[in-house]
Design a protein around this motif. Structure first.
Motif, PDB file in Angstrom:
ATOM      1  N   LEU A 186      28.048  25.483  42.595  1.00 12.93           N
ATOM      2  CA  LEU A 186      27.300  26.386  41.713  1.00 12.93           C
ATOM      3  C   LEU A 186      28.055  26.599  40.408  1.00 12.93           C
ATOM      4  N   ASN A 244      36.596  26.237  47.070  1.00 11.61           N
ATOM      5  CA  ASN A 244      35.682  27.364  47.146  1.00 11.61           C
ATOM      6  C   ASN A 244      34.305  26.842  47.538  1.00 11.61           C
ATOM      7  N   PRO A 245      33.659  27.490  48.507  1.00 14.48           N
ATOM      8  CA  PRO A 245      32.348  26.993  48.933  1.00 14.48           C
ATOM      9  C   PRO A 245      31.288  27.067  47.834  1.00 14.48           C
ATOM     10  N   LEU A 246      31.572  27.835  46.769  1.00 20.75           N
ATOM     11  CA  LEU A 246      30.584  27.946  45.695  1.00 20.75           C
ATOM     12  C   LEU A 246      30.899  27.012  44.534  1.00 20.75           C
TER      13      LEU A 246
END
Lengths: 188, 278
Positions: A43, A38-40
């Motif tokens: 975070l 996941n690109p997040l």
């Protein structure tokens, strides 16, 4: 650092059990498994770190030090094939164009190739394609734990998100509340 | 009044339901104020949610006011007052609607396209104004539509590539935020919600497109209902994961309701309809 209690969303007077369950709920929400490919992910990792630290601080404060948290960490896999390793790095570094280019150049489409294709598509959000590649990877190499867990992860993503609805009062809680209220009525 | 991105009312809190209605009315009023009476008919649920997501993420609380309107001339209704998110959403609604009408004209024969031509004429003025307000979004729509046309012409297989064009268009809305983290998170949310909207739209149009032999990625790929539901769920879960990363605020649960209950119930409705017709 922020107030550890507000990070966990509990009051300072919360009991140890309340804190533990708040911590568990948050840890489940931000668990790295939810953010595989996941690109997040970074975070989510930050959030995870924050709640781990908050939980640590609180337990240490309350126990007078020496407590240790059940912090989660990521395991990383490696590849023996240098091209595949390069592709893995490209996917991890969010360089999807490079990863796709390298994958398209690969002459033989073995299990790992299918797995990497699947990972690339998961990261892009092209879940239908991802599903095909992941299932191929698993059927080509059923013994591989990495592929299997990635496929299971994806299948889980395909489940109805119903159980993730906002935490509120469940029908059960409601009944308990009514029953308690009823008992109280008797007292009065 | 149309759209797939709706909450499941029965599970909403009363304040959330009131806010949803207020956001819907606010969008309608903003459309009327900025782009004329005709534009008010473009108000829809999908964009109502957009304004809610924008408000939720920016952390600026919405202000309310009471206003009368044509639909409710007697009783004054509580609406969201003028705000940056409302104006942005209104402009985006007009632009997207105009391109959609244009697309319909190209898809249909001259006579069948006549009503759309009329609609286009009605909306031209509003569109020109909205384009001036939100130039970059207009460009993004233009690009994504030409990409979609290329895919349609090639009859390229695969629902992901087709959905990607609309999803990317929605993702471009993340340009609304200046903060880098918010932009990244909202990009994910919008991408996946956009993907869901595209697939759902295709899912609901299967019968009609089959009859008229229009392009429909689901017809072309022959995906089963179960496969469609799975791929939609994947996107919903991805959107939920992204949405979980923003700080808790009064609107988080409303958006979660849409993602966990509202949209799945729209999917289920269509599935049930299909089962009945078999």
């Amino acid at each position: 650092m922020n107030d550890p209690y507000s990070v966990l969303g509990v009051s300072q007077s919360a009991s140890d059990d309340e804190i533990k369950s708040a911590y568990r709920a948050l840890a489940k929400k931000y668990h790295p498994d939810n953010y595989v490919n996941n690109p997040l992910a970074d975070l989510a990792q930050e959030k995870m770190k924050e709640i781990n630290e908050a939980y640590d601080t609180i337990t240490k404060m309350r126990a007078g030090g020496g407590a240790n948290s059940g912090g989660y960490y990521n395991t990383s896999h490696n590849s023996s094939n240098p091209t595949y390793q390069q592709i893995r790095n490209a996917i991890a570094g969010n360089n999807l164009a490079l990863a796709e280019q390298l994958l398209r150049q690969c002459p033989n489409h073995d299990a790992e190739w299918n797995f990497l294709m699947g990972s690339l598509f998961v990261r892009r959000g092209w879940f239908n394609e991802a599903m095909k590649y992941m299932s191929t990877a698993c059927s080509m190499d059923p013994a591989n734990a990495e592929y299997r867990s990635a496929y299971q992860q994806l299948m889980q993503m395909g489940q109805n998100p119903y159980q993730r609805q906002p935490a509120g009062m469940s029908p059960c809680d409601c009944c308990t509340m009514l029953m308690c209220a009823d008992c109280l009525c008797d007292c009065i | 009044m149309y759209g797939y991105v709706v909450p499941l009312k029965a599970e909403l809190k009363v304040r959330e339901y009131e806010h949803y209605k207020a956001a819907y009315c606010g969008l309608c009023h903003t459309l009327g104020r900025k782009y004329g009476v005709v534009a008010r008919f473009l108000v829809n649920y999908d964009f109502t949610l957009l304004s809610i997501v924008l408000d939720g993420m920016s952390g600026e609380p919405c202000k309310y006011e009471k206003k009368r309107c044509i639909a409710s001339p007697h009783k004054r209704k509580c609406i969201c007052s003028k705000s940056r998110s409302q104006e942005f959403t209104a402009a985006a609604t007009v632009i997207l609607a105009y391109w959609k009408i244009k697309d319909n004209i190209e898809d249909n024969s001259f006579f069948k396209g006549l009503p759309y031509r009329f609609l286009k004429l009605l909306n031209t003025r509003a569109y020109k104004k909205a384009k001036g307000d939100l130039e970059w979004f207009d460009k993004a729509v233009n690009e994504s539509i030409s990409k979609l046309h290329a895919i349609e012409e090639k009859r390229k297989q695969g629902i992901d590539a087709a959905a990607d064009t609309f999803a990317e268009l929605m993702a471009s809305i993340s340009g609304y935020f200046e903060d880098d983290v918010k932009r990244r998170i909202s990009r994910e949310v919008f991408y996946h919600v956009g993907r869901v909207i595209y697939i759902l739209d295709a899912f609901y149009d299967v019968e009609e497109d089959e009859k008229n032999q229009n392009y429909n990625p689901i017809v072309l790929t022959g995906l089963s209902d179960e496969e469609i539901t799975t791929t939609i769920n994947c996107s919903l879960n991805a959107a939920i994961n992204a949405w979980s990363l923003i700080d808790e605020n009064p609107l988080t649960d409303l958006v979660l309701n849409v993602l966990t209950l509202g949209i799945p119930s729209v999917v289920k409705e269509k599935e049930k309809k299909n089962e009945r017709s078999v």
